[in-house]
Design an enzyme around this catalytic site. Sequence first.
Site, PDB file in Angstrom:
ATOM      1  N   ASP A  52      -4.861 -13.734 -31.246  1.00  0.00           N
ATOM      2  CA  ASP A  52      -5.145 -12.365 -31.715  1.00  0.00           C
ATOM      3  C   ASP A  52      -6.711 -12.182 -31.314  1.00  0.00           C
ATOM      4  OD1 ASP A  52      -6.324  -9.855 -32.793  1.00  0.00           O
ATOM      5  OD2 ASP A  52      -5.390 -10.523 -34.761  1.00  0.00           O
ATOM      6  N   HIS A 101     -13.472   1.389  -5.365  1.00  0.00           N
ATOM      7  CA  HIS A 101     -13.315   1.051  -4.100  1.00  0.00           C
ATOM      8  C   HIS A 101     -13.959   1.608  -2.976  1.00  0.00           C
ATOM      9  CE1 HIS A 101     -10.473  -1.409  -6.470  1.00  0.00           C
ATOM     10  NE2 HIS A 101      -9.533  -0.582  -6.506  1.00  0.00           N
TER      11      HIS A 101
HETATM   12  C1  BG6 Z   1      -6.180  -0.240  -7.956  1.00  0.00           C
HETATM   13  C2  BG6 Z   1      -5.931   1.063  -8.582  1.00  0.00           C
HETATM   14  O1  BG6 Z   1      -7.383  -0.608  -8.328  1.00  0.00           O
HETATM   15  O2  BG6 Z   1      -6.013  -0.170  -6.632  1.00  0.00           O
HETATM   16  C3  BG6 Z   1      -4.506   1.250  -8.198  1.00  0.00           C
HETATM   17  O3  BG6 Z   1      -6.014   0.743 -10.204  1.00  0.00           O
HETATM   18  C4  BG6 Z   1      -4.224   1.447  -6.983  1.00  0.00           C
HETATM   19  O4  BG6 Z   1      -4.111   2.612  -8.839  1.00  0.00           O
HETATM   20  C5  BG6 Z   1      -4.747   0.192  -6.256  1.00  0.00           C
HETATM   21  O5  BG6 Z   1      -2.868   1.725  -6.428  1.00  0.00           O
HETATM   22  C6  BG6 Z   1      -4.756   0.232  -4.711  1.00  0.00           C
HETATM   23  O6  BG6 Z   1      -5.032  -1.214  -4.101  1.00  0.00           O
HETATM   24  P1  BG6 Z   1      -4.314  -1.611  -2.671  1.00  0.00           P
HETATM   25  O7  BG6 Z   1      -4.822  -2.895  -2.768  1.00  0.00           O
HETATM   26  O8  BG6 Z   1      -2.888  -1.289  -3.235  1.00  0.00           O
HETATM   27  O9  BG6 Z   1      -4.772  -0.610  -1.932  1.00  0.00           O
END
Ligand code: BG6
Length: 489
Positions: free
Chosen positions: A86, A234
Amino acid sequence: MSFDLILFGGTGDLVWRKIMPALFQAFRHGSLPAGGRIVGVARDDLSDDQYRALIKSRFDHVELAKRPSEEEFSRFAALLSFLRMDLSNPADYARLAAKLQQRPAEVVVMYVATAPNLFTTVCEQIAAAGLNGPQTRVVLEKPLGHDLASNRAINKTVRSVLTEQQIFRIDHYLGKPSVQNLFAMRFGNALFEPLWRREHIANIQITIAEELGVEKRGAFYDNTGALRDMVQNHALQLLCAIGMEPPINSHADAIRDEKLKVLRSLKAWTPASLSQHVVRGQYAGGAIDGEAVPAYRDEKGVNPDSRTETFVALRTEIANWRWAGVPFYIRTGKRLADRDAHIEVNFRPAPHAIFKAPLTSPNVGNRLVINLQPKDGLELHLLAQGADQRHPRSTPTLAPVQLDLDFDKRFGSERVGAYERLLLDVIDGRLNLFVRSDEQEEAWRWVEPILETWNNEPTGPRPYAAGTWGPSASSAMIARDNYCWSEES
Ligand code: BG6
């Protein structure tokens, strides 16, 4: 080197989808250091063998080439064990400490793959149990916070018990081979550098398009949205990789210092730019590859009146000498027409036209496309003599041609995946591909005015049909600069 990898959230979605398959690939490639232990931690009541069986069932869902044989899995399973915990109970951390002390390892990785609201609790409890020694590294998954204030609060707590060198904030895009190639292209070749500036580049477009919807993460996503899920991390990391100055060397802080400068140089938002240069959308029902898919508001876990955005397009600038005045467009969304992540660098047209019938679209020639996925490669689009060359009297015109470099063909498509690389980097203590707290805070600071504006707007996101490129306002935004998105050229 002996290591312990503790997976908090050991039965959760991330461990299931990404971490275990990546660990298995590292094991198969012989790159996991021998003498490691992987401990799954969760509230479930499981024995070691039950945990191994659960993980084994995971591999029924991966592509055949990545599936272990019985013999391979039993060797991998020997590394796995399970501890019921936990995460708010100090006594359970004492049990974890006792387990680890039975056979002290040179490196202890605590991977916090839990809901973000547990990050600070886990870090504080790790410290209280004396588990934050110099051999300890902590991996934190995104989203790290919901806004600037919560991000700062998490960073403050985490840094009160760990040094920055011990904190590995994951942005898995940085681990993708294609993003590594972007760094290699820019800083391993001198060819592009003289052109990589406002004098020669008209605009840059970053697209991360997904065909997938929110899958089983409706409840999480509805509280998050595309700006927090994709842009704050990203997309901005890609923008940094494209826009940063060459770092003085390849050390983690040299790279992170340069990325931070880009984030600090992003043009500040004004009421006018917030209304003209940001578009949000939400998918309505539609079709992907000919199959009907539901609207976002009909997805499981999503509020039927949700105002959460599943699409964002925006325009920004990097306000420095290299980039002043050059628009950087970012676009990302779910349920778009294609799964396609790429960066398009559009060079300025020739200053004086000597060919007849010049091409009208500015995106046709003079551009470099950096493909990130599903293809990984470079395309250099040029203009060539396009007249019918069998008829020497035909009028010279220009036609588009393309140099195409496919890294999957060149290096093989079985290259090390993002999570595999990043996990090994944590074990080896390499921070280059992880995000520093100041970078992350700066990115939150920049997206925050957008979030505030949306909160105060009476209208919600614009609907777009699933399977399209988002709301038409996205094309209209870029058209105001007399440009268009790559697929429209
Ligand atoms: C993640 C997001 O960080 O990246 C997701 O939370 C998204 O929503 C994913 O689908 C995309 O990653 P990739 O590597 O599939 O482009």
